[in-house]
Design an enzyme around this catalytic site. Structure first.
Site, PDB file in Angstrom:
ATOM      1  N   GLU A  54      36.519  54.893  44.693  1.00 34.97           N
ATOM      2  CA  GLU A  54      37.016  55.218  46.041  1.00 34.97           C
ATOM      3  C   GLU A  54      37.020  56.710  46.383  1.00 34.97           C
ATOM      4  OE1 GLU A  54      40.860  53.279  46.079  1.00 34.97           O
ATOM      5  OE2 GLU A  54      39.993  51.320  45.706  1.00 34.97           O
ATOM      6  N   GLU A 101      36.594  43.039  42.707  1.00 34.05           N
ATOM      7  CA  GLU A 101      37.878  42.951  43.414  1.00 34.05           C
ATOM      8  C   GLU A 101      37.846  41.965  44.582  1.00 34.05           C
ATOM      9  OE1 GLU A 101      39.684  46.770  44.110  1.00 34.05           O
ATOM     10  OE2 GLU A 101      38.643  47.692  42.432  1.00 34.05           O
TER      11      GLU A 101
HETATM   12  O1  9MR Z   1      45.826  45.252  42.307  1.00 33.20           O
HETATM   13  C1  9MR Z   1      46.202  46.476  41.698  1.00 33.20           C
HETATM   14  C2  9MR Z   1      47.720  46.613  41.691  1.00 33.20           C
HETATM   15  O2  9MR Z   1      48.308  45.595  40.919  1.00 33.20           O
HETATM   16  C3  9MR Z   1      48.105  47.983  41.143  1.00 33.20           C
HETATM   17  O3  9MR Z   1      49.507  48.157  41.293  1.00 33.20           O
HETATM   18  C4  9MR Z   1      47.368  49.087  41.901  1.00 33.20           C
HETATM   19  C5  9MR Z   1      47.664  50.455  41.281  1.00 33.20           C
HETATM   20  O4  9MR Z   1      47.230  50.489  39.952  1.00 33.20           O
HETATM   21  O5  9MR Z   1      45.977  48.873  41.874  1.00 33.20           O
HETATM   22  C6  9MR Z   1      45.578  47.642  42.448  1.00 33.20           C
HETATM   23  O6  9MR Z   1      44.178  47.493  42.360  1.00 33.20           O
HETATM   24  C7  9MR Z   1      43.411  48.370  43.181  1.00 33.20           C
HETATM   25  C8  9MR Z   1      42.157  48.718  42.404  1.00 33.20           C
HETATM   26  O7  9MR Z   1      42.491  49.298  41.177  1.00 33.20           O
HETATM   27  C9  9MR Z   1      41.257  49.651  43.202  1.00 33.20           C
HETATM   28  N1  9MR Z   1      40.961  49.108  44.517  1.00 33.20           N
HETATM   29  C10 9MR Z   1      42.106  48.668  45.294  1.00 33.20           C
HETATM   30  C11 9MR Z   1      42.963  47.704  44.485  1.00 33.20           C
HETATM   31  C12 9MR Z   1      44.141  47.212  45.318  1.00 33.20           C
HETATM   32  O8  9MR Z   1      45.001  48.262  45.622  1.00 33.20           O
END
Ligand code: 9MR
Length: 363
Positions: free
Chosen positions: A147, A252
């Site tokens: 990102e 994802e």
């Molecule tokens: O789904 C993930 C959530 O449980 C965590 O708290 C968060 C922070 O680590 O990250 C979320 O996953 C993200 C992913 O790593 C990157 N793209 C967006 C996802 C959703 O926020």
């Protein structure tokens, strides 16, 4: 005769038993696993049966493995890798460089002043060497940078960008390649159907390739809904990335069935009336059958696009095992009840699952 009849009757169940096997001629089918789920038999049973690739939902991010500088905690990741090795699953490392989930110490020096470019680069190199090096040959591929762009194609603001500048991205790829020359290296982002963001990522990939810096795939995060993205735009996006000579991965994946709130409803200070909240969170008790069917149809439409591009798409990863644990319940609004995955809250396969298992053979 009787035997034949039994085989004929059972055939759909025998042939379409496991999700990843249904796609074995097309691409890997992955899932994210959260910290505790790794140790829960009921969840892991679902993973074993249906997925052949696993990604840590959060437990492999920087602040989990090195919360204190130089003090590594690899316990969870070691267990994850052991699980994957023992059960023949590919591991995806998620994620090395992100604007979120970083420990406090990373961007400041011992006096609490902003870290210098040189020192931050050394920290990054050391971390990647230690971490990627430890799992050399065991992690199939890493989301090296996650990102890094805005929708208008500009670089997303982050401490990495502030301190190192734009080339933090290529440095991260170089360091990861040094640490494990055989690992696949990915750039991962959301909203890649958006033309300007897409242009920026295409330009990045071209730039890395021109400089001889290895990049093997783009991860198109699939945080979707019943209407977003436009399927033609998705189709074109995958086709465009494939022309760059890299693999495409749908990462994802989750499909929200809830209405998307307006911008003014999303801030921390937003005041939402009870009536409006009911409209924004309409399925608190259960998902009506017609919406369940829309979800199944939407998953089928998305997978038809992925299957069309199966020569370039090498993996599709769901962002979660069950609706009970998926970030869409809390984003873009906190505390809603969403149904974005293919297993319900009691881990039962949904109609979307049944439809996806049958899809490759039906085409
Ligand atoms: O789904 C993930 C959530 O449980 C965590 O708290 C968060 C922070 O680590 O990250 C979320 O996953 C993200 C992913 O790593 C990157 N793209 C967006 C996802 C959703 O926020």
């Amino acid at each position: 005769m009787k035997f034949m009849l039994v085989v004929v009757l059972l055939w759909p169940f025998l042939a379409f038993a496991d999700l990843y096997k249904a796609y074995k001629n097309h691409f890997d089918i992955g899932v994210s696993v959260s910290g505790k789920q790794l140790f829960r038999d009921d969840k892991i049973k679902v993973v074993n049966k249906n997925f052949n690739s696993v990604t840590a939902e959060y437990s492999m991010k920087w602040n989990f493995v090195e919360l204190e500088q130089g003090v590594y905690n690899f316990n969870w990741t070691d267990s994850f890798i052991d699980y994957a090795e023992n059960n023949n699953k590919n591991v995806i490392g998620h994620t090395l460089v992100w604007h979120k989930s970083n420990p406090e110490w990373l961007f400041v020096d011992a006096d609490g002043k902003p870290e210098t470019k040189e020192k931050l680069l050394r920290k990054l190199e050391y971390h990647i060497n230690t971490y990627v090096g430890r799992y050399r040959g065991k992690v199939k591929g890493w989301d090296v940078v996650n990102e890094a762009f805005n929708f208008d194609g500009s670089y997303r603001s982050s401490r990495w960008l502030d301190i190192i500048g734009e080339d933090y991205i290529e440095k991260a790829f170089k360091f990861a390649h040094q640490a494990d020359p055989d690992a696949e290296l990915y750039y991962n982002d959301y909203g890649l159907v958006n033309p300007k963001k897409q242009d920026a990522v295409v330009a990045l990939i071209k730039r890395l390739k021109k400089k001889g810096i290895p990049i093997h795939a783009v991860g198109i995060q699939g945080h979707y809904s019943l209407t977003y993205p436009d399927l033609k735009a998705l189709d074109k996006t995958i086709a465009r990335f494939a022309t760059l000579g890299i693999k495409v991965m749908i990462t994802e994946l989750d499909v929200s069935v809830l209405p998307f709130p307006g911008q003014e409803e999303r801030g921390e200070d937003a005041v939402i009336s009870t009536e409006r909240m009911t409209a924004l969170n309409p399925f608190v008790e259960q998902l009506p059958d017609d919406v369940e069917q829309q979800l199944a149809d939407r998953y089928v439409s998305l997978f038809k696009v992925f299957l069309k591009h199966h020569k370039s798409v090498s993996r599709v990863t769901f962002w979660g095992i069950t609706d009970a644990h998926n970030w869409r319940n809390n984003w873009p609004l906190q505390g809603r009840t969403d149904y974005p995955l293919i297993f319900d809250r009691s881990l039962k396969a949904k109609p979307a699952y049944e439809a996806l298992v049958k899809l490759p053979q039906a085409l």
